[in-house]
Design a protein around this motif. Sequence first.
Motif, mmCIF file in Angstrom:
data_model
loop_
_atom_site.group_PDB
_atom_site.id
_atom_site.type_symbol
_atom_site.label_atom_id
_atom_site.label_comp_id
_atom_site.label_asym_id
_atom_site.label_seq_id
_atom_site.Cartn_x
_atom_site.Cartn_y
_atom_site.Cartn_z
ATOM 1 N N UNK A 36 0.864 -1.188 0.000
ATOM 2 C CA UNK A 36 0.000 0.000 0.000
ATOM 3 C C UNK A 36 0.895 1.232 0.000
ATOM 4 N N UNK A 37 0.512 2.196 -0.825
ATOM 5 C CA UNK A 37 1.207 3.462 -0.940
ATOM 6 C C UNK A 37 0.173 4.573 -0.889
ATOM 7 N N UNK A 38 0.620 5.804 -0.689
ATOM 8 C CA UNK A 38 -0.299 6.925 -0.704
ATOM 9 C C UNK A 38 0.369 8.139 -1.309
ATOM 10 N N UNK A 39 -0.481 9.016 -1.829
ATOM 11 C CA UNK A 39 0.016 10.245 -2.442
ATOM 12 C C UNK A 39 -0.875 11.391 -2.027
ATOM 13 N N UNK A 40 -0.316 12.286 -1.211
ATOM 14 C CA UNK A 40 -1.051 13.457 -0.785
ATOM 15 C C UNK A 40 -0.947 14.562 -1.795
ATOM 16 N N UNK A 41 -1.761 15.617 -1.639
ATOM 17 C CA UNK A 41 -1.729 16.742 -2.590
ATOM 18 C C UNK A 41 -0.337 17.361 -2.695
ATOM 19 N N UNK A 42 0.177 17.434 -3.897
ATOM 20 C CA UNK A 42 1.481 18.052 -4.119
ATOM 21 C C UNK A 42 2.656 17.244 -3.621
ATOM 22 N N UNK A 43 2.420 15.977 -3.283
ATOM 23 C CA UNK A 43 3.490 15.150 -2.753
ATOM 24 C C UNK A 43 3.767 13.953 -3.665
ATOM 25 N N UNK A 44 4.920 13.341 -3.476
ATOM 26 C CA UNK A 44 5.246 12.135 -4.205
ATOM 27 C C UNK A 44 4.566 10.931 -3.546
ATOM 28 N N UNK A 45 4.445 9.860 -4.323
ATOM 29 C CA UNK A 45 3.871 8.641 -3.782
ATOM 30 C C UNK A 45 4.814 8.076 -2.719
ATOM 31 N N UNK A 46 4.254 7.741 -1.568
ATOM 32 C CA UNK A 46 5.083 7.241 -0.484
ATOM 33 C C UNK A 46 4.593 5.889 0.006
ATOM 34 N N UNK A 47 5.536 5.126 0.494
ATOM 35 C CA UNK A 47 5.286 3.795 1.020
ATOM 36 C C UNK A 47 4.471 3.871 2.308
ATOM 37 N N UNK A 48 3.518 2.934 2.440
ATOM 38 C CA UNK A 48 2.748 2.822 3.682
ATOM 39 C C UNK A 48 3.032 1.473 4.359
ATOM 40 N N UNK A 49 2.828 0.373 3.612
ATOM 41 C CA UNK A 49 3.019 -0.961 4.193
ATOM 42 C C UNK A 49 3.178 -1.970 3.076
ATOM 43 N N UNK A 50 3.840 -3.081 3.401
ATOM 44 C CA UNK A 50 3.964 -4.166 2.457
ATOM 45 C C UNK A 50 3.819 -5.486 3.201
ATOM 46 N N UNK A 51 3.398 -6.515 2.471
ATOM 47 C CA UNK A 51 3.163 -7.819 3.092
ATOM 48 C C UNK A 51 3.685 -8.910 2.175
ATOM 49 N N UNK A 52 4.268 -9.943 2.787
ATOM 50 C CA UNK A 52 4.808 -11.045 2.024
ATOM 51 C C UNK A 52 3.734 -11.897 1.383
ATOM 52 N N UNK A 53 4.170 -12.851 0.561
ATOM 53 C CA UNK A 53 3.251 -13.648 -0.236
ATOM 54 C C UNK A 53 2.276 -14.452 0.606
ATOM 55 N N UNK A 54 2.716 -14.972 1.705
ATOM 56 C CA UNK A 54 1.844 -15.790 2.545
ATOM 57 C C UNK A 54 1.194 -15.000 3.661
ATOM 58 N N UNK A 55 1.581 -13.750 3.806
ATOM 59 C CA UNK A 55 1.011 -12.904 4.845
ATOM 60 C C UNK A 55 1.710 -12.989 6.190
ATOM 61 N N UNK A 56 2.815 -13.727 6.256
ATOM 62 C CA UNK A 56 3.464 -13.921 7.551
ATOM 63 C C UNK A 56 4.494 -12.847 7.869
#
Length: 122
Positions: A36-56
């Motif tokens: 998951x990433x996010x992009x606020x007004x006037x900002x670059x896309x930034x990292x929020x969270x990532x999860x592995x293939x199995x979710x562990x």
Amino acid sequence: QVQLYESGGGLVQAGESLRLSCGASGGTFSTFIMGWFRQGPGKEREFVATIGKSGDTAYYQESVRGRFTISRDNAKSTVYLQMNSLKPEDTAVYYCGAGFTYTENPSRYVYWGQGAQVTVSS
């Protein structure tokens, strides 16, 4: 062709919660690292969270750690982002991405959804 669809965005007040969902089609979901990433007004896309293939395994941006939780259901080809204790500075368009590298670098994600607006009022 892999397609991603975000849903669950909206307008909430500070301190409230939202859950974003991102469904996938056209590929084998369990082979993807999801982020998951996010992009606020006037900002670059930034990292929020990532999860592995199995979710562990999961990794979070420091500003959301303890408030946001990423999870996935491979049987439903869906990744979620539970967002609690939302703050006005969380306001952004949230995007899910799919890739093959466990990373916070958005350039390493291959497929992207269209985005979901999250607005947090004070």
